[in-house]
Design a protein around this motif. Structure first.
Motif, PDB file in Angstrom:
ATOM      1  N   LEU A  83      51.097  33.298  72.380  1.00  0.00           N
ATOM      2  CA  LEU A  83      50.639  34.655  72.090  1.00  0.00           C
ATOM      3  C   LEU A  83      49.876  34.691  70.772  1.00  0.00           C
ATOM      4  O   LEU A  83      48.857  35.364  70.636  1.00  0.00           O
ATOM      5  N   GLY A 143      46.263  33.420  71.085  1.00  0.00           N
ATOM      6  CA  GLY A 143      45.294  34.262  71.765  1.00  0.00           C
ATOM      7  C   GLY A 143      44.793  33.626  73.043  1.00  0.00           C
ATOM      8  O   GLY A 143      45.360  32.658  73.544  1.00  0.00           O
ATOM      9  N   SER A 144      43.701  34.164  73.580  1.00  0.00           N
ATOM     10  CA  SER A 144      43.152  33.673  74.837  1.00  0.00           C
ATOM     11  C   SER A 144      41.641  33.594  74.741  1.00  0.00           C
ATOM     12  O   SER A 144      41.052  33.908  73.702  1.00  0.00           O
ATOM     13  N   VAL A 167      45.353  38.255  71.329  1.00  0.00           N
ATOM     14  CA  VAL A 167      46.351  39.045  72.052  1.00  0.00           C
ATOM     15  C   VAL A 167      47.138  39.895  71.063  1.00  0.00           C
ATOM     16  O   VAL A 167      47.477  41.040  71.334  1.00  0.00           O
ATOM     17  N   GLU A 171      45.700  43.647  71.834  1.00  0.00           N
ATOM     18  CA  GLU A 171      45.568  43.819  73.281  1.00  0.00           C
ATOM     19  C   GLU A 171      46.928  43.917  73.959  1.00  0.00           C
ATOM     20  O   GLU A 171      47.091  44.634  74.947  1.00  0.00           O
ATOM     21  N   LEU A 172      47.918  43.215  73.430  1.00  0.00           N
ATOM     22  CA  LEU A 172      49.238  43.211  74.053  1.00  0.00           C
ATOM     23  C   LEU A 172      49.824  44.616  74.120  1.00  0.00           C
ATOM     24  O   LEU A 172      50.220  45.084  75.197  1.00  0.00           O
TER      25      LEU A 172
END
Length: 284
Positions: free
Chosen positions: A4, A7-8, A13, A23-24
């Motif tokens: 987490l 991030g992505s 995130v 975003e979470l």
């Protein structure tokens, strides 16, 4: 938690220390059912969201007991094979490795089986048929019996069954004379597998012919029969389904990977991303 924090591909995130900007939390508190997470079931309870908000505001500290998972590409299956020194001198490499493991666990190997038992096992393993009473009493050298069984046409039939299970051989399916799945002439591929094994054709050559015999030897119809591997995935009503089946079962058969998982998203645990899937599919 570590993932987490990383991030992505779509961005961060978590906005560490700024819970409302991440975003979470936006997903967890979304009112639109198409955006809210989790996508199924009831939304998180207010007290659960409050705990997550406080955790992010505190910098999303990692649990002390947590260790990050190893990168998928570090799994032993994706490493280049290398020779290792054998641990003993039991007679052959397999026995050496087995003996070392047995010794480590305080176990002892069973004594060698009687010759008649070994002959029976050999027949069942190589040709799938039990020996006759006379064959059980065969006193020739072991190597001579092995060579005779390998030269038997039953050898190819026995081991073709194994490979046909992996490569999904089956007869065609349809309605009346209409072919909907596979092809009516697929039995030619079955016979090619049996013949290839009986001719001692190398596995590498068998794979090349199954994947590209129509390009390698387009005028040799006996070899082109190997491309029954492709015909097996044929689906009349949807070319996309045909290609998806081809990708899935090519990956499983030759690489031991479930590439179909990456059709809609990056693979969850193998090092295959969404783009890899469509690069692979473009081959076909």
């Amino acid at each position: 938690a570590e993932n987490l924090r990383k991030g992505s591909k779509g961005g961060d995130v978590l906005a560490l220390g700024q819970a409302e900007q991440g975003e979470l939390l936006a997903r967890l508190t979304a009112t639109n059912a198409d955006e809210r997470m989790p996508p199924e079931g009831a939304p998180l309870k207010p007290e659960e969201i409050k705990a997550i908000r406080e955790w992010i505001a505190a910098g999303a500290p990692l649990p002390q007991s947590e260790t990050a998972e190893a990168a998928p590409r570090e799994h032993w299956a994706f490493q280049v094979p290398r020779r290792v020194p054998l641990p003993g001198n039991a007679g052959n490499p397999i026995d050496d490795l087995l003996e070392a493991r047995l010794t480590k666990r305080g176990l002892k190997a069973q004594p060698p089986a009687e010759r008649t038992i070994l002959i029976r096992r050999l027949y069942l393993d190589l040709i799938g048929l039990p020996p006759t009473g006379e064959q059980l009493q065969d006193e020739r050298r072991w190597e001579a019996i092995v060579e005779e069984l390998l030269a038997s046409p039953y050898y190819g039939e026995r081991w073709a069954r194994h490979w046909m299970d992996i490569w999904r051989y089956s007869d065609w399916y349809g309605l009346g004379d209409e072919v909907r799945d596979s092809q009516k002439q697929l039995w030619r591929w079955r016979d090619w597998i049996v013949t290839s094994l009986n001719e001692n054709k190398g596995y590498d050559q068998m794979v090349r012919e199954m994947l590209a015999a129509d390009e390698i030897t387009p005028r040799n119809l006996e070899t082109v029969a190997a491309t029954g591997f492709w015909a097996r995935s044929y689906y009349k009503f949807n070319r996309t389904t045909w290609l998806d089946n081809t990708v899935e079962h090519t990956g499983k058969a030759f690489m031991g990977l479930t590439m179909n998982c990456a059709k809609c998203h990056d693979h969850k645990y193998d090092p295959i991303d969404h783009l890899d899937y469509y690069k692979f599919r473009a081959i076909f």
